[in-house]
Design a protein around this motif. Sequence first.
Motif, PDB file in Angstrom:
ATOM      1  N   GLU A  88      78.546  16.014  95.388  1.00 18.67           N
ATOM      2  CA  GLU A  88      78.171  15.355  96.518  1.00 18.67           C
ATOM      3  C   GLU A  88      77.430  16.301  97.475  1.00 18.67           C
ATOM      4  O   GLU A  88      77.868  17.591  97.521  1.00 18.67           O
ATOM      5  CB  GLU A  88      79.187  14.356  97.199  1.00 18.67           C
ATOM      6  CG  GLU A  88      78.780  13.643  98.576  1.00 18.67           C
ATOM      7  CD  GLU A  88      80.077  12.909  98.805  1.00 18.67           C
ATOM      8  OE1 GLU A  88      80.550  12.010  98.238  1.00 18.67           O
ATOM      9  OE2 GLU A  88      80.604  13.204  99.967  1.00 18.67           O
ATOM     10  N   ILE A  89      76.320  15.884  98.300  1.00 18.19           N
ATOM     11  CA  ILE A  89      75.789  16.380  99.196  1.00 18.19           C
ATOM     12  C   ILE A  89      75.839  15.846 100.440  1.00 18.19           C
ATOM     13  O   ILE A  89      75.498  14.702 100.530  1.00 18.19           O
ATOM     14  CB  ILE A  89      74.483  16.902  99.077  1.00 18.19           C
ATOM     15  CG1 ILE A  89      74.125  17.530  97.721  1.00 18.19           C
ATOM     16  CG2 ILE A  89      73.920  17.786 100.068  1.00 18.19           C
ATOM     17  CD1 ILE A  89      72.911  18.244  97.296  1.00 18.19           C
ATOM     18  N   ARG A  90      76.277  16.463 101.711  1.00 17.02           N
ATOM     19  CA  ARG A  90      76.438  15.801 102.997  1.00 17.02           C
ATOM     20  C   ARG A  90      75.574  16.523 104.021  1.00 17.02           C
ATOM     21  O   ARG A  90      75.408  17.730 103.672  1.00 17.02           O
ATOM     22  CB  ARG A  90      77.758  15.332 103.361  1.00 17.02           C
ATOM     23  CG  ARG A  90      78.433  14.462 102.434  1.00 17.02           C
ATOM     24  CD  ARG A  90      79.826  13.886 103.348  1.00 17.02           C
ATOM     25  NE  ARG A  90      80.637  12.954 102.605  1.00 17.02           N
ATOM     26  CZ  ARG A  90      81.656  12.283 103.098  1.00 17.02           C
ATOM     27  NH1 ARG A  90      81.654  12.179 104.309  1.00 17.02           N
ATOM     28  NH2 ARG A  90      82.356  11.355 102.141  1.00 17.02           N
ATOM     29  N   THR A  91      75.145  15.773 105.123  1.00  9.75           N
ATOM     30  CA  THR A  91      74.388  16.636 106.091  1.00  9.75           C
ATOM     31  C   THR A  91      75.180  16.113 107.263  1.00  9.75           C
ATOM     32  O   THR A  91      75.980  15.065 107.413  1.00  9.75           O
ATOM     33  CB  THR A  91      72.959  16.390 106.153  1.00  9.75           C
ATOM     34  OG1 THR A  91      72.527  17.322 106.969  1.00  9.75           O
ATOM     35  CG2 THR A  91      72.622  15.195 106.596  1.00  9.75           C
ATOM     36  N   ASP A  92      74.994  17.016 108.363  1.00  9.87           N
ATOM     37  CA  ASP A  92      75.626  16.669 109.797  1.00  9.87           C
ATOM     38  C   ASP A  92      74.680  15.824 110.723  1.00  9.87           C
ATOM     39  O   ASP A  92      73.733  15.808 110.450  1.00  9.87           O
ATOM     40  CB  ASP A  92      76.307  17.852 110.216  1.00  9.87           C
ATOM     41  CG  ASP A  92      75.278  18.992 110.791  1.00  9.87           C
ATOM     42  OD1 ASP A  92      74.240  18.683 110.375  1.00  9.87           O
ATOM     43  OD2 ASP A  92      75.683  19.948 111.409  1.00  9.87           O
ATOM     44  N   CYS A  93      75.486  15.645 111.771  1.00 11.75           N
ATOM     45  CA  CYS A  93      74.694  14.854 112.685  1.00 11.75           C
ATOM     46  C   CYS A  93      73.092  15.170 113.326  1.00 11.75           C
ATOM     47  O   CYS A  93      72.216  14.253 113.288  1.00 11.75           O
ATOM     48  CB  CYS A  93      75.444  14.592 113.993  1.00 11.75           C
ATOM     49  SG  CYS A  93      76.316  16.156 114.640  1.00 11.75           S
TER      50      CYS A  93
ATOM     51  N   VAL B  46      80.349  22.109 111.749  1.00  9.82           N
ATOM     52  CA  VAL B  46      79.995  23.592 111.655  1.00  9.82           C
ATOM     53  C   VAL B  46      79.309  23.892 113.146  1.00  9.82           C
ATOM     54  O   VAL B  46      78.590  23.243 113.662  1.00  9.82           O
ATOM     55  CB  VAL B  46      78.846  23.636 110.434  1.00  9.82           C
ATOM     56  CG1 VAL B  46      78.446  25.044 110.793  1.00  9.82           C
ATOM     57  CG2 VAL B  46      79.631  23.394 109.303  1.00  9.82           C
ATOM     58  N   ALA B  47      79.965  24.858 113.511  1.00  6.06           N
ATOM     59  CA  ALA B  47      79.223  25.552 114.786  1.00  6.06           C
ATOM     60  C   ALA B  47      79.488  26.971 114.846  1.00  6.06           C
ATOM     61  O   ALA B  47      79.335  27.625 113.907  1.00  6.06           O
ATOM     62  CB  ALA B  47      80.249  25.194 115.888  1.00  6.06           C
ATOM     63  N   PHE B 119      79.849  15.110 109.320  1.00  2.83           N
ATOM     64  CA  PHE B 119      79.353  14.990 108.051  1.00  2.83           C
ATOM     65  C   PHE B 119      79.605  13.563 107.748  1.00  2.83           C
ATOM     66  O   PHE B 119      80.307  13.532 106.482  1.00  2.83           O
ATOM     67  CB  PHE B 119      79.758  16.055 107.230  1.00  2.83           C
ATOM     68  CG  PHE B 119      79.399  17.363 107.367  1.00  2.83           C
ATOM     69  CD1 PHE B 119      78.125  18.065 106.754  1.00  2.83           C
ATOM     70  CD2 PHE B 119      80.214  18.138 108.639  1.00  2.83           C
ATOM     71  CE1 PHE B 119      77.882  19.095 107.201  1.00  2.83           C
ATOM     72  CE2 PHE B 119      79.610  19.249 108.782  1.00  2.83           C
ATOM     73  CZ  PHE B 119      78.488  20.057 108.239  1.00  2.83           C
ATOM     74  N   TYR B 120      79.071  12.625 108.279  1.00  2.00           N
ATOM     75  CA  TYR B 120      79.083  11.215 107.802  1.00  2.00           C
ATOM     76  C   TYR B 120      77.882  10.359 106.940  1.00  2.00           C
ATOM     77  O   TYR B 120      78.028   9.426 106.809  1.00  2.00           O
ATOM     78  CB  TYR B 120      79.090  10.634 109.017  1.00  2.00           C
ATOM     79  CG  TYR B 120      78.003  10.630 110.052  1.00  2.00           C
ATOM     80  CD1 TYR B 120      76.868   9.541 110.050  1.00  2.00           C
ATOM     81  CD2 TYR B 120      78.093  11.384 111.185  1.00  2.00           C
ATOM     82  CE1 TYR B 120      75.913   9.795 110.957  1.00  2.00           C
ATOM     83  CE2 TYR B 120      77.081  11.519 112.060  1.00  2.00           C
ATOM     84  CZ  TYR B 120      75.953  10.919 111.861  1.00  2.00           C
ATOM     85  OH  TYR B 120      75.002  11.092 112.815  1.00  2.00           O
ATOM     86  N   ARG B 121      77.159  11.331 106.378  1.00  2.00           N
ATOM     87  CA  ARG B 121      76.104  10.844 105.642  1.00  2.00           C
ATOM     88  C   ARG B 121      76.069  11.856 104.181  1.00  2.00           C
ATOM     89  O   ARG B 121      76.012  12.930 104.224  1.00  2.00           O
ATOM     90  CB  ARG B 121      74.817  10.828 106.281  1.00  2.00           C
ATOM     91  CG  ARG B 121      74.646   9.979 107.507  1.00  2.00           C
ATOM     92  CD  ARG B 121      73.488  10.228 108.481  1.00  2.00           C
ATOM     93  NE  ARG B 121      73.406  11.633 108.924  1.00  2.00           N
ATOM     94  CZ  ARG B 121      72.596  11.855 109.762  1.00  2.00           C
ATOM     95  NH1 ARG B 121      71.526  11.243 109.922  1.00  2.00           N
ATOM     96  NH2 ARG B 121      72.270  13.152 110.404  1.00  2.00           N
ATOM     97  N   THR B 122      75.587  11.071 103.304  1.00  2.00           N
ATOM     98  CA  THR B 122      75.402  11.852 101.871  1.00  2.00           C
ATOM     99  C   THR B 122      74.020  11.798 101.699  1.00  2.00           C
ATOM    100  O   THR B 122      73.010  10.865 101.984  1.00  2.00           O
ATOM    101  CB  THR B 122      76.031  10.943 100.634  1.00  2.00           C
ATOM    102  OG1 THR B 122      75.565   9.666 100.729  1.00  2.00           O
ATOM    103  CG2 THR B 122      77.532  11.047 100.973  1.00  2.00           C
ATOM    104  N   VAL B 123      73.461  12.719 101.030  1.00  2.00           N
ATOM    105  CA  VAL B 123      72.047  12.977 100.447  1.00  2.00           C
ATOM    106  C   VAL B 123      71.912  12.472  99.071  1.00  2.00           C
ATOM    107  O   VAL B 123      72.599  12.751  98.268  1.00  2.00           O
ATOM    108  CB  VAL B 123      71.581  14.605 100.766  1.00  2.00           C
ATOM    109  CG1 VAL B 123      70.430  14.872 100.154  1.00  2.00           C
ATOM    110  CG2 VAL B 123      72.057  14.901 102.034  1.00  2.00           C
ATOM    111  N   GLY B 124      70.542  11.754  99.063  1.00  2.40           N
ATOM    112  CA  GLY B 124      70.262  11.395  97.796  1.00  2.40           C
ATOM    113  C   GLY B 124      68.772  11.402  97.386  1.00  2.40           C
ATOM    114  O   GLY B 124      68.119  11.881  98.521  1.00  2.40           O
TER     115      GLY B 124
END
Lengths: 150, 150
Positions: A88-93, B46-47, B119-124
């Motif tokens: 799975e790949i996620r990204t941040d806001c 991540v910061a 990280f509330y979204r997945t990449v596709g």
Amino acid sequence: MTLTFAQPSDDKAELETGPAFTPRFDEKGLVTAVVTDARDGELLMVAHMNAEALALTVETGIAHYYSRSRGRLWKKGESSGNLQTVREIRTDCDQDAVWLKVSVAGHDATCHTGRRSCFYRTVGIDDGKATLTITDDHRHFDPADIYGEK
Amino acid sequence: MTLTFAQPSDDKAELETGPAFTPRFDEKGLVTAVVTDARDGELLMVAHMNAEALALTVETGIAHYYSRSRGRLWKKGESSGNLQTVREIRTDCDQDAVWLKVSVAGHDATCHTGRRSCFYRTVGIDDGKATLTITDDHRHFDPADIYGEK
């Protein structure tokens, strides 16, 4: 490589909730990649990706990074056999970091030192100084065997 | 702030196995901070941290960062009440990243959008384009209430 990424929107709402993945590469053309083990969530490593590495990762399902020290594309595990299959790949806001959940092949190790995770030490304070304590010293492989003497 | 950090050693073995925490700040004086929930390991954010933020975090046990967008020290949760109490700090093999395991106070939310994790979204991929799908849309607070209208 066929996948390309559109420019990030200036509109914050679009960046945070829109349907397009438009990574915000920094001035060096990189995003931060956080890599955890899909098995149990352990943090394995932190690395960086340029557009090519990110596209290859999304397209092939095998993790690719950009090695800042070597200045080139880096297919993780190309020497050690410890390839990472991406679950799975996620990204941040604000889309300047990605989170990869991976399954590690080979030695089940990610760190070049032979340990499972690069994060094998805890930080503390001792006598006013910042100290490190090794909390995982199990080596899954001998770096000298894999990378040769350095 | 009393804690200071010694210069990183040029000796790779010292950096990887020595007893001193000598963070390798980049040319902007920052290290990457990966933040997970001590409760279940979920990646929250991540910061980045400069030496001051890192020292304050180690000394006080409350997470401090350096806000690149605001150009100043950032005590996470100072507006929202969602302070992060640090349960453990780790660093990686080359000491240019830290991993904080934290307990989140207040709304049990870390993202400024009100969600638990950034990280509330997945990449596709959809029709040859890189896409995002929102996988967690639960808001723990209303950003307008906390930060005011923007």
